[in-house]
Design a protein around this motif. Structure first.
Motif, mmCIF file in Angstrom:
data_model
loop_
_atom_site.group_PDB
_atom_site.id
_atom_site.type_symbol
_atom_site.label_atom_id
_atom_site.label_comp_id
_atom_site.label_asym_id
_atom_site.label_seq_id
_atom_site.Cartn_x
_atom_site.Cartn_y
_atom_site.Cartn_z
ATOM 1 N N ARG A 185 15.433 -11.211 70.890
ATOM 2 C CA ARG A 185 16.230 -11.384 69.668
ATOM 3 C C ARG A 185 15.542 -12.317 68.673
ATOM 4 O O ARG A 185 15.683 -12.162 67.472
ATOM 5 C CB ARG A 185 17.604 -11.951 70.034
ATOM 6 N N THR A 186 14.818 -13.310 69.196
ATOM 7 C CA THR A 186 14.139 -14.251 68.311
ATOM 8 C C THR A 186 13.126 -13.527 67.423
ATOM 9 O O THR A 186 13.023 -13.784 66.217
ATOM 10 C CB THR A 186 13.445 -15.346 69.132
ATOM 11 N N LYS A 187 12.394 -12.599 68.031
ATOM 12 C CA LYS A 187 11.422 -11.830 67.266
ATOM 13 C C LYS A 187 12.115 -10.997 66.193
ATOM 14 O O LYS A 187 11.652 -10.914 65.038
ATOM 15 C CB LYS A 187 10.616 -10.931 68.203
ATOM 16 N N LYS A 188 13.247 -10.366 66.572
ATOM 17 C CA LYS A 188 13.979 -9.555 65.595
ATOM 18 C C LYS A 188 14.530 -10.423 64.464
ATOM 19 O O LYS A 188 14.526 -10.033 63.290
ATOM 20 C CB LYS A 188 15.124 -8.809 66.286
ATOM 21 N N LEU A 189 15.032 -11.633 64.840
ATOM 22 C CA LEU A 189 15.602 -12.525 63.829
ATOM 23 C C LEU A 189 14.528 -13.008 62.854
ATOM 24 O O LEU A 189 14.794 -13.171 61.650
ATOM 25 C CB LEU A 189 16.283 -13.722 64.507
ATOM 26 N N GLU A 190 13.332 -13.267 63.360
ATOM 27 C CA GLU A 190 12.254 -13.702 62.471
ATOM 28 C C GLU A 190 11.945 -12.623 61.437
ATOM 29 O O GLU A 190 11.735 -12.905 60.255
ATOM 30 C CB GLU A 190 11.008 -14.033 63.293
ATOM 31 N N LYS A 191 11.922 -11.359 61.912
ATOM 32 C CA LYS A 191 11.669 -10.246 60.997
ATOM 33 C C LYS A 191 12.810 -10.101 59.989
ATOM 34 O O LYS A 191 12.582 -9.926 58.785
ATOM 35 C CB LYS A 191 11.507 -8.963 61.813
ATOM 36 N N THR A 192 14.051 -10.195 60.505
ATOM 37 C CA THR A 192 15.224 -10.086 59.626
ATOM 38 C C THR A 192 15.267 -11.223 58.622
ATOM 39 O O THR A 192 15.621 -11.031 57.447
ATOM 40 C CB THR A 192 16.519 -10.094 60.463
ATOM 41 N N ASN A 193 14.895 -12.427 59.078
ATOM 42 C CA ASN A 193 14.897 -13.590 58.193
ATOM 43 C C ASN A 193 13.917 -13.411 57.034
ATOM 44 O O ASN A 193 14.204 -13.758 55.888
ATOM 45 C CB ASN A 193 14.536 -14.834 59.006
ATOM 46 N N HIS A 194 12.756 -12.821 57.343
ATOM 47 C CA HIS A 194 11.757 -12.570 56.304
ATOM 48 C C HIS A 194 12.298 -11.587 55.267
ATOM 49 O O HIS A 194 12.132 -11.776 54.049
ATOM 50 C CB HIS A 194 10.478 -12.030 56.952
ATOM 51 N N GLU A 195 12.991 -10.546 55.766
ATOM 52 C CA GLU A 195 13.564 -9.559 54.843
ATOM 53 C C GLU A 195 14.696 -10.156 54.020
ATOM 54 O O GLU A 195 14.859 -9.847 52.832
ATOM 55 C CB GLU A 195 14.074 -8.357 55.646
ATOM 56 N N LEU A 196 15.502 -11.048 54.659
ATOM 57 C CA LEU A 196 16.607 -11.681 53.931
ATOM 58 C C LEU A 196 16.097 -12.583 52.818
ATOM 59 O O LEU A 196 16.715 -12.668 51.744
ATOM 60 C CB LEU A 196 17.469 -12.497 54.904
ATOM 61 N N LYS A 197 14.992 -13.262 53.072
ATOM 62 C CA LYS A 197 14.428 -14.118 52.030
ATOM 63 C C LYS A 197 14.052 -13.300 50.797
ATOM 64 O O LYS A 197 14.292 -13.713 49.656
ATOM 65 C CB LYS A 197 13.203 -14.846 52.570
ATOM 66 N N LYS A 198 13.480 -12.108 51.039
ATOM 67 C CA LYS A 198 13.150 -11.238 49.921
ATOM 68 C C LYS A 198 14.408 -10.819 49.159
ATOM 69 O O LYS A 198 14.437 -10.811 47.921
ATOM 70 C CB LYS A 198 12.417 -9.992 50.432
ATOM 71 N N GLU A 199 15.468 -10.470 49.920
ATOM 72 C CA GLU A 199 16.719 -10.053 49.273
ATOM 73 C C GLU A 199 17.353 -11.203 48.497
ATOM 74 O O GLU A 199 17.917 -11.005 47.418
ATOM 75 C CB GLU A 199 17.695 -9.537 50.329
ATOM 76 N N ILE A 200 17.286 -12.412 49.063
ATOM 77 C CA ILE A 200 17.862 -13.569 48.376
ATOM 78 C C ILE A 200 17.166 -13.822 47.040
ATOM 79 O O ILE A 200 17.808 -14.082 46.010
ATOM 80 C CB ILE A 200 17.773 -14.819 49.278
ATOM 81 N N ILE A 201 15.824 -13.696 47.043
ATOM 82 C CA ILE A 201 15.078 -13.896 45.792
ATOM 83 C C ILE A 201 15.487 -12.842 44.773
ATOM 84 O O ILE A 201 15.685 -13.135 43.579
ATOM 85 C CB ILE A 201 13.558 -13.829 46.084
ATOM 86 N N ALA A 202 15.639 -11.585 45.256
ATOM 87 C CA ALA A 202 16.056 -10.511 44.347
ATOM 88 C C ALA A 202 17.459 -10.767 43.800
ATOM 89 O O ALA A 202 17.734 -10.546 42.611
ATOM 90 C CB ALA A 202 16.002 -9.170 45.078
ATOM 91 N N HIS A 203 18.391 -11.248 44.681
ATOM 92 C CA HIS A 203 19.766 -11.543 44.236
ATOM 93 C C HIS A 203 19.774 -12.676 43.220
ATOM 94 O O HIS A 203 20.554 -12.646 42.247
ATOM 95 C CB HIS A 203 20.633 -11.910 45.443
ATOM 96 N N GLU A 204 18.929 -13.697 43.457
ATOM 97 C CA GLU A 204 18.893 -14.823 42.517
ATOM 98 C C GLU A 204 18.439 -14.372 41.135
ATOM 99 O O GLU A 204 18.988 -14.810 40.118
ATOM 100 C CB GLU A 204 17.955 -15.902 43.061
#
Length: 591
Positions: A357-376
């Motif tokens: 799960r840690t590996k999946k979360l790291e990947k998801t976290n990277h994608e979320l950061k991109k989405e957060i920048i786009a939302h901002e």
């Protein structure tokens, strides 16, 4: 006189002994019976005092009858011996009490109601004493008392001989307390009168008191018998979720609770007298040496099943540091051990899952950061757009206000060329209507929230403006009771026009004599967020009788009724004291 003094001293001493032994430990059965026995001897000693003190035969006979239950000494002796030697399993049977006390009760009743046991009284050199009967019943009473004493003596002797250590010291005082009155009673009450025909006063109560004092001293010195199950609350022990074993100073089990019986599978009789190694092999070889706490060991039950348990022991000592025994308390931890085993298995499985799960979360976290920048970025654009729209809306309100002021000014200029009074009034009313709407748009332009205005402040400004517009007598007063609440623009514009019409009508028609009060009330109803009440009232001449304000040709009232319908509100007219219009409405929701 000397015998009387001895008797009264015995009576008082026994009262003291009885109170002391009872309050020393009122829950202990031995203490309870000792206290009753002490009070009984006190009673008998008091009757001896009266017998030696009175002068007439009749008085002496009366006190002889009062002493009718003397044979209960035998019953108390047996009962005390059973308790002192810890024969509690015998006393658990209720029928034993019948065997102990029924013969004494029968002899006592016969002694009170007949002359089969005592014929009367006779005078001795020490005072009055009873005259025994030579009947078979008296002989049976003596045999009963003698056998009871002998039986008690045998129980005490056997207990004394098998006791060791502190228990033997305790048993020594019980031995003295039982044997001294028994031996001295046989000598003074039976042997001396029978062998030497020498009359002597009965000293049995004195010997009984000395024996009681010896037992009480043993209780005071060794807290006898503090370690028996009678001292411990049976109810608490029986309902404990922990198993409990109570051991004496020799390491022998003397008491167990229900949980211990349930886990071991043995009966209570089988467990009593055993050592702890009987069910805890090799775990408690020297259990009385030092206390242990949270010791994990194995309990082997009757079927040979081995159960993991967690135990703690506590050593019980006297004030002189002599070991009295030991208490062992513990829990069955079989389920805990099974749970620990399952826990270890789950832990290994969870560690694998966590890594995955840690590996999946790291990947998801990277994608979320991109989405957060786009939302901002999107929020920044949206904020800029909203700011532009807000500026545009304010500009619209500003222009609408300017247009309405322009219309009002044009109407005012045009009114200067009108000579007809009726037409002039129409122009002035239209001008005021335009002003009332312009004031709303002015406030919307200046407020931070684009759709709501402070309606209380607006009404205050509008009413004051109208008050000064009309040339009114100074004796006309304007009263304002306004809650400063926010109202949506969709409600504020029609409300402003309604208030404008009602105030104008009051100023024009209500005060022909030039004096009176005009009151305006605006408030929120019953802590509701959206329900409001507006009241416009005057104490003038009043609304014309017989005229329905809902069906008149007046433009102003026609406008009022239409605006009330637009608000989905209600309007009521009260003509009891001048004219009073009450309007209730629900504020519009923004859309």
């Amino acid at each position: 006189m000397l015998f009387a003094i001895i008797s009264i001293l015995i009576s008082v001493s026994c009262l003291f002994i009885g109170n002391y032994i009872y309050y020393h430990n009122p829950n202990n059965k031995l203490n309870q019976v000792l206290a009753l026995f002490s009070f009984f001897i006190s009673y008998m000693a008091f009757t001896d005092f009266q017998l030696s003190y009175v002068n007439t035969y009749e008085e002496a006979y009366f006190w002889m009858k009062v002493a009718f239950p003397w044979m209960f000494v035998a019953s108390f002796y047996i009962h005390l011996a059973l308790l002192a030697t810890e024969k509690f399993h015998i006393l658990e049977k209720k029928i034993i009490y019948i065997f102990i006390y029924l013969p004494s009760a029968v002899f006592a009743i016969l002694n009170l109601t007949t002359s089969e046991l005592t014929l009367g009284v006779q005078m001795g050199y020490w005072g009055w004493t009873y005259l025994p009967s030579d009947s078979t019943l008296y002989l049976l009473a003596i045999i009963w008392a003698f056998l009871s004493g002998i039986m008690s003596a045998i129980l005490i002797l056997h207990y004394y001989l098998k006791s060791t250590g502190t228990k033997r010291q305790q048993a020594k005082y019980i031995f003295i307390g039982i044997y001294l009155p028994l031996i001295m009673g046989i000598v003074t009450e039976i042997l001396i009168p029978s062998l030497f025909s020498i009359p002597s006063p009965s000293m049995l109560n004195l010997f009984l008191t000395i024996g009681l004092a010896a037992i009480v001293y043993g209780i005071w010195k060794f807290r006898l018998p503090q370690l028996t199950s009678s001292v411990i609350s049976d109810k608490i022990l029986s309902t404990m979720s922990n198993f409990l074993f109570l051991l004496d100073e020799e390491g022998k089990i003397i008491h167990v609770n229900l949980k211990a019986i349930e886990l071991s599978g043995y009966s209570e009789e089988k467990l009593l007298g055993q050592t702890l190694n009987f069910i805890f092999p090799q775990s408690f070889e020297d259990s009385s040496a030092v206390p242990v706490e949270n010791l994990e060991t194995i309990l082997t039950n009757k079927k040979g099943k081995k159960m993991p348990v967690l135990t703690s022991t506590s050593i019980i000592k006297t004030s002189k540091n002599d070991v009295l025994g030991l208490v062992l308390v513990g829990n069955d931890i079989s389920q805990l051990k099974e749970a620990e085993k399952e826990r270890d298995q789950y832990r290994e499985h969870l560690e694998e899952l966590v890594e995955e799960r840690t590996k999946k979360l790291e990947k998801t976290n990277h994608e979320l950061k991109k989405e957060i920048i786009a939302h901002e970025k999107a929020e920044a654009k949206l904020k800029d757009s909203l700011d532009e729209k807000d500026i545009l809306v304010k500009e619209i309100h500003h222009r609408v206000k300017n247009n309405l002021i322009t219309i009002s000014s044009l109407l005012n200029l045009q009114s200067h060329y009108i000579t007809d009074e009726k037409t002039l009034n129409i122009f002035k009313e239209s001008q005021n209507r335009a002003k009332s709407m312009a004031m709303i748009h002015e406030r919307l332009y200046r407020t931070e929230i684009g759709r709501k205005i402070e309606f209380g402040e607006y009404l205050r400004s509008l009413a004051t403006e109208l008050f000064h517009t009309y040339t009114l007598d100074p004796e006309i007063k304007l009263n304002l009771e306004l809650d400063n609440v926010k109202v949506d623009v969709n409600s504020a514009i029609p409300l402003g026009l309604i208030v404008n019409e009602l105030i104008t009508n009051s100023f024009k028609y209500a005060f022909p004599e030039g004096k009176g009060d005009l009151t305006i009330i605006f408030k929120r109803l019953d802590d509701s967020e959206d329900d409001f009440e507006l009241v416009v009232s005057d104490n003038g001449v009043g609304f014309p009788e017989g005229v329905n304000f809902r069906k008149v040709d007046s433009l102003g009232l026609l406008l009022v009724n239409n605006l009330i319908n637009q608000l989905d509100g209600t309007i009521e007219l009260d003509q009891s004291q001048g004219t009073k219009f009450t309007i209730r409405f629900k504020d519009s929701k923004p859309y």
